[in-house]
Design a protein around this motif. Structure first.
Motif: not given
Length: 497
Positions: A47, A90, A195
């Motif tokens: 991420t 996501r 993110y």
RNA sequence: GCCCUCAUCGUCUAGUGGACUAGGACGUUGGCCUUUCAAGCCGAAAACAGGGAUUCGAAUUCCCUUGAGGGCACCA
């Protein structure tokens, strides 16, 4: 909470080759899954766009494969709870961040990172306890919020940590641990690039992937109350926690790149065998009893238990692993024969032997030197440097090493000449060689150590080698006689001796 | 600075109130074996951080001190 079925995960972030400490965490998870008949999941926590390293995912998977840690769900094998790459999930994180936002359990924060670093610097300067955030945006009025929104700042979403009260959780290794909520900060859940942070992604994934036990390094202990709070906010049940003792470098600090060769792949490349590395790593923070050390993979699986994981951080010291690798090398020979040893050694010989050695290296020949070498190396890579004389034609050594103790130059020359003559029509097997050379020792009035030492240098170029007669037998008559002749010439050519 | 965790030989560890004159292993070291080097075998040195308390009895329980580590990021 009672876990019906064990589901554990190894969740590395793809920032490079996993180091020993990191892979130890993977091993404990894997052993626990295999011991309990549960599932071992690999999840890639990618991420952080800025820290992503090209090829790191493969490096991680390679490390696991090399050590024989197979995974039931994850990259390459799929599973019912995928994707196993966080970057592909996501939407899910955003959805749940949104849910918290709507429920008033999270809020948008517009503070710039510059402001935050400045704020922290001031706190540090004043010797105040450093907080990660002063909660400036926590109670922004709708009007204030609308006002900042117009400036086009991309906000982060922060979790509204309760201002008071306590959070207690149970750790399987350490027992109950309590934190004051007032000491916790409003952590970021969703970054401004959309993110999630580790905290959010971790909770969402562990929940939806039905992870039963979170076994991770000790460094996560202080973020666990935040995680527990998050589970509460979502109305989810938290998994069981087991915080593993850290692995420290020789300087006692958290193991990292600056401690040198810490990536598992480097161990593979220097000739450690996976059996030894697995066994050694299992013993870093876990022990079966007061005696057992050498344990097969099956035994490790059979006996592994959370109860026997220690609480104390361990310093990773290479010496014992080095010894253990030697034990395993010898065990490979005992259990699987010289052929297996030779097979494993071959790539290291190809790589490590001098250019003058004939390529490709002949496996049959390696098979023959294996019995002579396997007790003399602890690493497969050491084979090349110690057995080069078996593979090259020309030896490279100093003439003075031929003049062993109890002999002078002339005596050495005559002794070698005698050897040459006796050996010329001697059959080159151990017993014949021994018979001839032992009687020659007497004839020359020398000690066996002296004569054999002399021949050893002549024939191998070194003062330490495998047993002489076996070595000569493998080398063969032509090469041995040639080398003895060369030694005589070398002695004659050396003026100063 | 604040919070959390931990504390047995140099290192990895066993030890969960009496079986502890604290066990094993690596490393160090002495010896045996031996044609060198290994491997193997036998032996040695080497630790409960300190102080209180509980107890008939503490490595083991509790408290304090000290030390170490970790955390306090829009990194994991």
């Amino acid at each position: 909470m009672k876990a019906e079925s064990v589901r554990v995960r190894y969740a590395p972030s793809p920032t490079g080759y996993p180091h020993i400490g990191n892979i130890r965490t993977a091993l404990f998870n894997w052993l626990f899954a295999r011991h309990t008949g549960g599932r071992f999941i690999v999840r890639i926590e990618d991420t952080d766009q800025s820290r992503k390293v090209q090829g790191a995912v493969e490096a991680i998977l390679d490390s696991l494969r090399w050590l024989g840690m197979d995974w039931d769900e994850g990259p390459g094998v799929g599973g019912d709870y995928g994707s196993y790459f966080q970057s592909e999930r996501r939407d899910l994180y955003q959805q749940y961040a949104q849910q918290l936002l709507e429920g008033g359990q999270a809020y948008k924060c517009y503070c710039s990172s510059d402001r935050l670093t400045q704020m922290r610097a001031v706190m540090a300067e004043r010797k105040e306890s450093v907080r990660s955030y002063d909660r400036r945006c926590r109670d922004l009025s709708p009007a204030e919020q609308a006002q900042v929104e117009t400036q086009g700042v991309a906000p982060v979403i922060r979790f509204k940590v309760p201002l008071d009260g306590q959070t207690t959780f149970h750790d399987l290794i350490r027992g109950d641990i309590t934190f004051n909520n007032s000491e916790l900060d409003d952590l970021v859940l969703l970054k401004s690039d959309g993110y999630p942070t580790y905290h959010l992604a971790n909770i969402v994934d562990d929940h939806f992937m039905k992870v039963s036990h979170v076994m991770r390094a000790d460094e996560w202990l202080s973020s666990t109350p935040r995680h527990v709070l998050l589970y509460g906010a979502f109305g989810w049940e938290a998994p069981l926690y087991a915080h593993l003792p850290m692995i420290l470098g020789p300087d006692k600090s958290k193991l990292s790149k600056r401690h040198g060769a810490t990536s598992v792949i480097e161990y593979r490349d220097t000739g450690y065998v996976p059996e030894a590395v697995v066994n050694f790593l299992a013993l870093l923070g876990w022990a079966l009893d007061d005696k057992t050390e050498i344990m097969s993979r099956d035994d490790l699986i059979k006996y592994f238990s959370l109860e026997r994981i220690s609480k104390t951080a361990a310093i990773f010291s290479q010496e014992k692993l080095y010894w253990m690798n030697g034990v395993y090398l010898r065990q490979i020979v005992e259990k699987q024969g010289f052929g297996e040893f030779a097979r494993r050694a071959l790539p290291f010989l190809e790589l490590g032997l001098p250019d003058t050695a004939k390529r490709p290296i002949d496996q049959e020949y390696v098979n023959r030197i294996a019995p002579l070498m396997y007790e003399r190396v602890n690493l497969l890579s050491e084979l090349a440097e110690r057995s080069g004389f078996f593979f090259v034609e020309e030896l490279d050594y100093d003439a003075e090493s031929l003049v062993v103790k109890g002999m002078d130059k002339e005596k050495a020359i005559t002794s070698l000449k005698m050897c040459w003559e006796r050996l010329e029509d001697c059959s080159f097997d151990h017993d014949a060689l021994e018979g001839v050379l032992r009687s020659l020792t007497e004839e020359l009035g020398l000690k066996t150590g002296s004569l054999f030492g002399l021949i050893r240098v002549a024939v191998t170029g070194r003062t330490a080698s495998p047993p002489l007669f076996e070595t000569m037998a493998v080398l063969g008559k032509d090469r041995c006689l040639g080398r003895i002749g060369a030694a005589i010439a070398r002695l004659r050519g050396s003026g100063g001796l």
